[in-house]
Design an enzyme around this catalytic site. Structure first.
Site, short mmCIF file in Angstrom:
data_model
loop_
_atom_site.label_atom_id
_atom_site.label_comp_id
_atom_site.label_asym_id
_atom_site.label_seq_id
_atom_site.Cartn_x
_atom_site.Cartn_y
_atom_site.Cartn_z
N ASP A 117 32.83 30.05 45.71
CA ASP A 117 33.23 29.68 47.07
C ASP A 117 31.97 29.55 47.93
O ASP A 117 31.11 30.44 47.93
CB ASP A 117 34.16 30.74 47.66
CG ASP A 117 34.83 30.27 48.93
OD1 ASP A 117 35.07 29.06 49.06
OD2 ASP A 117 35.12 31.10 49.80
N HIS A 124 32.00 26.99 61.39
CA HIS A 124 32.51 28.29 60.95
C HIS A 124 31.41 29.34 60.91
O HIS A 124 31.59 30.46 61.41
CB HIS A 124 33.14 28.15 59.56
CG HIS A 124 33.56 29.45 58.95
ND1 HIS A 124 34.60 30.21 59.44
CD2 HIS A 124 33.07 30.14 57.88
CE1 HIS A 124 34.74 31.30 58.71
NE2 HIS A 124 33.82 31.28 57.76
N GLU A 188 41.70 31.34 54.85
CA GLU A 188 40.59 30.40 54.98
C GLU A 188 41.05 29.07 54.40
O GLU A 188 41.32 28.96 53.21
CB GLU A 188 39.34 30.91 54.25
CG GLU A 188 38.71 32.13 54.91
CD GLU A 188 37.32 32.43 54.39
OE1 GLU A 188 36.86 31.73 53.46
OE2 GLU A 188 36.70 33.38 54.90
N GLU A 190 40.51 25.63 52.98
CA GLU A 190 39.37 25.04 52.27
C GLU A 190 39.82 23.88 51.39
O GLU A 190 41.01 23.69 51.13
CB GLU A 190 38.68 26.11 51.41
CG GLU A 190 38.28 27.36 52.18
CD GLU A 190 37.40 28.30 51.38
OE1 GLU A 190 36.84 27.86 50.35
OE2 GLU A 190 37.26 29.47 51.77
N ASP A 222 41.53 30.70 50.61
CA ASP A 222 40.75 31.84 50.16
C ASP A 222 41.13 33.05 51.02
O ASP A 222 40.47 33.37 52.00
CB ASP A 222 39.26 31.53 50.27
CG ASP A 222 38.39 32.65 49.74
OD1 ASP A 222 38.80 33.31 48.78
OD2 ASP A 222 37.30 32.88 50.30
N ARG A 226 39.34 41.07 55.95
CA ARG A 226 38.11 41.09 56.73
C ARG A 226 37.51 42.49 56.90
O ARG A 226 36.29 42.65 56.92
CB ARG A 226 38.36 40.47 58.12
CG ARG A 226 38.78 39.01 58.09
CD ARG A 226 37.72 38.12 57.49
NE ARG A 226 38.11 36.70 57.60
CZ ARG A 226 37.43 35.71 57.04
NH1 ARG A 226 36.34 35.97 56.33
NH2 ARG A 226 37.84 34.46 57.17
N GLN A 229 35.99 43.45 53.58
CA GLN A 229 34.80 42.61 53.41
C GLN A 229 33.65 43.10 54.27
O GLN A 229 32.50 43.17 53.82
CB GLN A 229 35.15 41.16 53.76
CG GLN A 229 33.99 40.19 53.63
CD GLN A 229 34.35 38.78 54.10
OE1 GLN A 229 35.51 38.51 54.43
NE2 GLN A 229 33.38 37.90 54.15
N LYS A 242 37.74 39.64 48.91
CA LYS A 242 38.07 38.25 48.58
C LYS A 242 38.80 38.10 47.25
O LYS A 242 39.56 37.14 47.06
CB LYS A 242 36.77 37.42 48.50
CG LYS A 242 36.02 37.29 49.81
CD LYS A 242 36.62 36.21 50.66
CE LYS A 242 35.69 35.82 51.80
NZ LYS A 242 36.22 34.69 52.57
N THR A 246 43.35 33.95 45.49
CA THR A 246 42.95 32.65 46.03
C THR A 246 44.01 31.65 45.60
O THR A 246 44.28 31.52 44.40
CB THR A 246 41.57 32.22 45.51
OG1 THR A 246 40.59 33.17 45.88
CG2 THR A 246 41.19 30.85 46.06
N GLU A 347 38.39 33.37 63.46
CA GLU A 347 37.87 32.47 64.49
C GLU A 347 38.93 32.16 65.54
O GLU A 347 38.63 32.15 66.74
CB GLU A 347 37.40 31.16 63.86
CG GLU A 347 36.28 31.29 62.85
CD GLU A 347 36.07 29.98 62.12
OE1 GLU A 347 35.30 29.14 62.62
OE2 GLU A 347 36.70 29.79 61.06
#
Length: 401
Positions: A117, A124, A188, A190, A222, A226, A229, A242, A246, A347
């Site tokens: 990834d 971002h 996420e 993607e 993904d 948080r 992480q 993570k 996925t 975000e």
């Protein structure tokens, strides 16, 4: 081109697309198919009827053997399918092999060999830097020089629709770490590409070799914890925050279907090192859409991605790492410059400080149990025909730890 198959207006699965997938019908073994309109064309049956060249590629539970066959086979198959679906003379022979999508159960389209990834959206990366390091440098010092990435866990790549169990792990506490379920479960949005033709160990793949090795593109979510992480990522990067899941879409859009979507990416300054330079524009005119519990919360633009797919492939192999059939490489979160173009909740809510208020009055900083996330995407096709990627969805289930 016009197809004799009924294709609803606005469908992303027109004859210009022809994405590949694996499906099964009740009581039958999985096989390879191509989406067209509201149907899937059964390639195993088509080949058995003598209408399509086949070396046991299509009577299979994965696309891997066909993907490994190489670019000449991909193009010949695409050309033949286009002829069969546009020449009305073939209708009586082909139509019996069309299966309504509603009767086709999708399967994971390929066996995932490795999963990488990247972190290729400048918007971002800048947003995340502002959230965690207000007033600091918006980008790490290496960001403008190489596509940053991390190695994920291939065994937890799952098909769209697979429920996502809230993961547990260590999180930062007041004095000592605490263990428990994540309270910052994120998405996420993607776009990923999958490798078809492998490469030899010790032989880097140049950007010009992209079409010879890459079979097609899929949508990726993904999922990210948080808080887990944030506690674990220094100094070696993401790990358990993570690797729990996925999700990918069931349809693989061929590289050849995206020629009309190619556009120039953002200007790269400083100029990349020679191995990262490309002779063609490999940005993609493509828009994603994120829905939370049925409400659209963002529409990230993929064309703003700073690092392109050929550059990601070249960087991933420049040290001599070998490619394998089924390698999945994801773009990293796709985000744009405005709030409604951001591709993750961290975000969109600025790490929970400015929660989303959904039209039904629900407020969300991060995902709660029972929430359903749906990501779709459409790329520009020839003559304005949309190229659809289907969707990647997932519903959050309560923690079991």
């Amino acid at each position: 081109m016009e197809t004799w198959v009924p294709v609803p207006n606005g469908s992303g699965f027109g004859v210009h697309n022809l994405p590949y997938g694996v499906f099964s019908r009740r009581g039958e073994l999985p096989r390879v198919g191509v989406a067209i309109g509201d149907h899937v064309l059964d390639l195993a049956e088509l080949a058995a009827a003598g209408l399509l060249a086949d070396r046991r590629w299509f009577a299979s539970g994965t696309l891997n053997a066909f993907m490994a066959a190489g670019r000449a086979v991909w193009q010949a198959t695409r050309d033949r399918l286009t002829t069969l679906l546009t020449d009305a003379a073939y209708r009586d022979q082909v139509e019996p092999h069309l299966v309504p999508l509603s009767d086709a159960e999708p399967r994971l389209p390929f066996d995932v060999a490795d999963y990488v990834d990247f972190y290729s959206s400048r918007d971002h990366a800048a947003n995340v830097s502002q959230i965690f390091r207000p007033g600091g440098d918006p980008l790490p010092p290496n960001w403008l020089h190489l596509p940053i990435g991390y190695h994920g866990r291939a065994g937890t790549v799952v098909l769209s629709g697979t429920p996502i169990v809230r993961p547990c792990g260590q999180r930062r506490g007041d004095d000592v770490p605490v263990f428990g379920p994540t309270v910052k479960l994120d998405v996420e949005a993607e776009v990923g590409f999958v490798v078809g033709v492998p490469s030899a160990l010790g032989r880097p793949v140049p950007t010009a070799g992209f079409r010879d090795h890459v079979f097609g593109f899929v949508l990726v979510n993904d999922w990210s914890a948080r808080d887990i992480q944030a506690w674990e990522y220094q100094p070696l990067g993401p790990f358990l925050g993570k690797s729990f899941a996925t999700s990918i879409s069931p349809w693989v859009v061929p590289v050849a279907a995206l020629e009309s979507a190619r556009t120039g990416p953002p200007a790269q300054n400083p100029e990349p090192l020679p191995y990262l330079r490309t002779d063609e524009p490999w940005g993609l005119e493509m828009t994603l859409q994120i829905e939370l519990n049925g409400h659209v919360v963002s529409r990230p633009p993929f064309a703003r991605m700073y690092w392109t797919a050929p550059q990601q492939l070249a960087h991933a192999t420049v040290n001599g790492a070998a490619l394998r059939t089924g390698d999945l490489m994801a773009s990293g979160t796709v985000s744009g410059p405005t709030r409604h173009e951001r591709g993750s909740l961290i975000e969109l809510t600025w790490d929970g400080r400015d929660p989303l208020v959904l039209p039904d009055g629900q407020r969300r900083a991060y995902l709660e149990d029972g929430d359903t996330v749906r990501i779709q995407a459409t790329a520009a096709g020839p003559d304005g025909a949309p190229i659809g990627f289907g969707e990647v969805t997932g519903t959050v289930l309560p923690v079991i730890c």
